[in-house]
Design a protein around this motif. Structure first.
Motif, PDB file in Angstrom:
ATOM      1  N   PHE A 190       0.839  -1.206   0.000  1.00  0.00           N
ATOM      2  CA  PHE A 190       0.000   0.000   0.000  1.00  0.00           C
ATOM      3  C   PHE A 190       0.871   1.252   0.000  1.00  0.00           C
ATOM      4  O   PHE A 190       0.675   2.169  -0.802  1.00  0.00           O
ATOM      5  N   ARG A 191       1.867   1.305   0.876  1.00  0.00           N
ATOM      6  CA  ARG A 191       2.739   2.473   1.010  1.00  0.00           C
ATOM      7  C   ARG A 191       3.512   2.748  -0.272  1.00  0.00           C
ATOM      8  O   ARG A 191       3.733   3.909  -0.660  1.00  0.00           O
ATOM      9  N   ASN A 192       3.917   1.696  -0.970  1.00  0.00           N
ATOM     10  CA  ASN A 192       4.711   1.863  -2.187  1.00  0.00           C
ATOM     11  C   ASN A 192       3.914   2.439  -3.357  1.00  0.00           C
ATOM     12  O   ASN A 192       4.494   2.765  -4.392  1.00  0.00           O
ATOM     13  N   CYS A 193       2.613   2.574  -3.194  1.00  0.00           N
ATOM     14  CA  CYS A 193       1.781   3.133  -4.258  1.00  0.00           C
ATOM     15  C   CYS A 193       1.622   4.648  -4.150  1.00  0.00           C
ATOM     16  O   CYS A 193       0.982   5.266  -5.011  1.00  0.00           O
ATOM     17  N   PHE A 194       2.196   5.252  -3.132  1.00  0.00           N
ATOM     18  CA  PHE A 194       2.041   6.690  -2.930  1.00  0.00           C
ATOM     19  C   PHE A 194       3.061   7.480  -3.753  1.00  0.00           C
ATOM     20  O   PHE A 194       4.223   7.089  -3.889  1.00  0.00           O
ATOM     21  N   ILE A 195       2.588   8.594  -4.290  1.00  0.00           N
ATOM     22  CA  ILE A 195       3.484   9.534  -4.953  1.00  0.00           C
ATOM     23  C   ILE A 195       4.296  10.278  -3.901  1.00  0.00           C
ATOM     24  O   ILE A 195       5.488  10.540  -4.078  1.00  0.00           O
ATOM     25  N   ASP A 196       3.647  10.610  -2.775  1.00  0.00           N
ATOM     26  CA  ASP A 196       4.299  11.332  -1.688  1.00  0.00           C
ATOM     27  C   ASP A 196       5.387  10.465  -1.055  1.00  0.00           C
ATOM     28  O   ASP A 196       5.322   9.236  -1.097  1.00  0.00           O
ATOM     29  N   THR A 197       6.344  11.077  -0.443  1.00  0.00           N
ATOM     30  CA  THR A 197       7.428  10.335   0.208  1.00  0.00           C
ATOM     31  C   THR A 197       7.337  10.401   1.728  1.00  0.00           C
ATOM     32  O   THR A 197       8.194   9.877   2.426  1.00  0.00           O
ATOM     33  N   SER A 198       6.285  11.044   2.240  1.00  0.00           N
ATOM     34  CA  SER A 198       6.182  11.256   3.684  1.00  0.00           C
ATOM     35  C   SER A 198       5.289  10.222   4.373  1.00  0.00           C
ATOM     36  O   SER A 198       4.978  10.371   5.546  1.00  0.00           O
TER      37      SER A 198
END
Length: 341
Positions: free
Chosen positions: A315-323
Motif C-alpha cells: 500500500f505504502r509503495n503506491c504513494f506519490i508522496d514520500t512522507s
C-alpha cells in the motif's frame, strides 16, 4: 404523529462482498414513495461503507468498531430508541449488517428490548448471496445462519455461474431454508415490492431454526477472520496501485474475502472507489472531493492469514508522496473474537 405506530424494519445481511450496499443503494434511490432511515454497520475500525452509499436525502447512521450483533448491539438499540422520537420523519427502517454478522442476535434485539418491541416491527430479513463465491464459505457459521434466517434470498451475481451451478446452489439454499422467497439477480436489480413491506418475518419459524434465539447468550465467530485497515493522507499513483492490487489478488486472493477503498488517486477531482471479492476487482470514480477538503486514502481488507506488514508495505509503495509512514502505525488489525469480546 401516530404514537403507537410500529415502524417496519428490513435487515439486510449477506456474506462479505455479496452486494448488500448495492441493494441498499437501490432501496434509497428507488421510486417507492417511502421515507427511509438507514443504519449501516461494517466490521473494522475504519468504516467506509457510508461513503459507498449514493447521496440521498434519507438519514444514514453509521456504526463501526465491531459487529452489529455483538459489541455495538447496544448502539443499535440506542439509535432505534432515538429514532422513536421522530416516527413522523420516516416510514421504514433499513439496517445493513456487516458481512460477518450472525443475524440471530440482531433479530433478538427486536424482541427482548421493550422500546424496540413497542415501536418496531421486523418486516423481513433479506440475505444477499454471492452466487460465484458462496461455495468458498459454506464452512462459515455466519454464511449458513444468514441464509437459514432469511425471509428473502437474492442469488446475486447469477451471471457469473452456469445454469447447472445455479440450480445446484438453489437446491443447497432450499436445504438450509425451505420457506424463504428466492430470486436470482444481477447487481441486486429487483422489484422493491419483493423486499419492502412484505411482512415476511415469522418469529415462530425463527425459533424453530434456533430455539435459543431469544436467550441472551453470546454467539461465536470464525476466529480466523481478521480485518486490516489503513488510513493515510497523500496522493496515490494509479498505475502503481493497479499493479499492486493485481499482484496481491493473484497471490493472496483465496484468503481475501473482501476489500474496499476510498482513495485519492493521481490527485483527481473525484474519489476513486474500489471493491473486491477474492480475485475479482472493480473500481470507478466516486463523488467529488469538497473544495479545500483534506484528501485521504482508506482501505480495508477482510480475510484469513493476512500479513498486515506485507500488505501495508505494498500500500505504502503506491504513494506519490514520500512522507508516508514506513510502519503500520495507522493500521488496525483485529480478529473478530478480539473486537467482539
Amino acid at each position: 404523529m401516530i404514537l403507537d405506530r410500529k415502524i417496519p424494519v428490513t435487515v439486510l445481511t449477506g456474506y462479505l462482498g455479496a452486494g448488500k450496499t448495492t441493494l441498499l443503494n437501490r432501496i434509497l434511490t428507488g421510486e417507492h414513495g417511502k421515507r427511509i432511515a438507514v443504519i449501516v454497520n461494517e466490521f473494522g475500525e475504519v468504516g467506509i461503507d457510508h461513503q459507498l452509499v449514493v447521496g440521498v436525502d434519507e438519514e444514514i447512521f453509521e456504526m463501526n468498531n465491531g459487529c452489529i450483533c455483538c459489541t455495538v448491539r447496544g448502539d443499535l438499540i440506542r439509535i432505534v430508541k432515538e429514532l422513536t422520537a421522530r416516527l413522523d420523519d420516516f416510514d421504514h427502517l433499513v439496517i445493513e449488517t456487516t458481512g460477518l454478522a450472525d443475524p440471530a442476535p440482531v433479530i433478538q434485539s427486536f424482541f427482548v428490548d421493550e422500546t424496540m418491541l413497542k415501536h418496531t416491527r421486523l418486516d423481513a430479513v433479506v440475505t444477499v448471496v454471492d452466487s460465484r463465491h458462496i461455495a468458498n464459505h459454506w464452512d462459515s457459521h455466519e454464511a449458513e445462519e444468514q441464509i437459514a434466517f432469511a425471509d428473502v434470498v437474492l442469488l446475486n451475481k447469477s451471471d457469473l455461474i452456469i445454469e447447472e451451478e445455479l440450480l445446484t446452489l438453489k437446491k443447497k439454499i432450499r436445504g438450509l431454508n425451505a420457506m424463504a422467497s428466492i430470486y436470482t439477480t444481477l447487481n441486486c436489480d429487483i422489484d422493491l415490492d419483493h423486499i419492502l413491506e412484505v411482512q415476511a418475518f415469522d418469529l415462530q419459524q425463527a425459533l424453530a431454526i434456533d430455539p435459543k434465539l431469544l436467550d441472551d447468550d453470546a454467539h461465536e465467530h470464525d476466529d480466523e477472520v481478521q480485518s486490516i485497515a489503513f488510513k493515510e493522507k497523500g496522493t496515490m499513483d494509479g498505475d502503481a496501485l493497479n499493479r499492486w492490487l493485481y499482484r496481491l489478488v493473484q497471490e493472496r486472493g483465496a484468503d481475501i474475502f473482501r476489500m474496499k477503498g476510498i482513495l485519492n488517486l493521481d490527485n483527481n477531482a473525484r474519489r476513486f472507489v474500489f471493491q473486491g471479492v477474492h480475485m475479482t476487482l472493480d473500481g470507478q470514480p466516486g463523488k467529488a472531493w469538497s473544495p479545500g477538503q483534506e484528501r485521504f486514502n482508506e482501505i480495508v481488507f477482510i480475510g484469513r492469514n493476512l500479513d498486515a506488514n506485507e500488505i501495508y508495505a505494498g500500500f505504502r509503495n503506491c504513494f506519490i508522496d514520500t512522507s508516508i509512514p514506513d510502519q503500520v502505525n495507522s493500521t488496525q488489525v483485529r480478529k473478530l473474537d478480539e473486537v467482539t469480546a
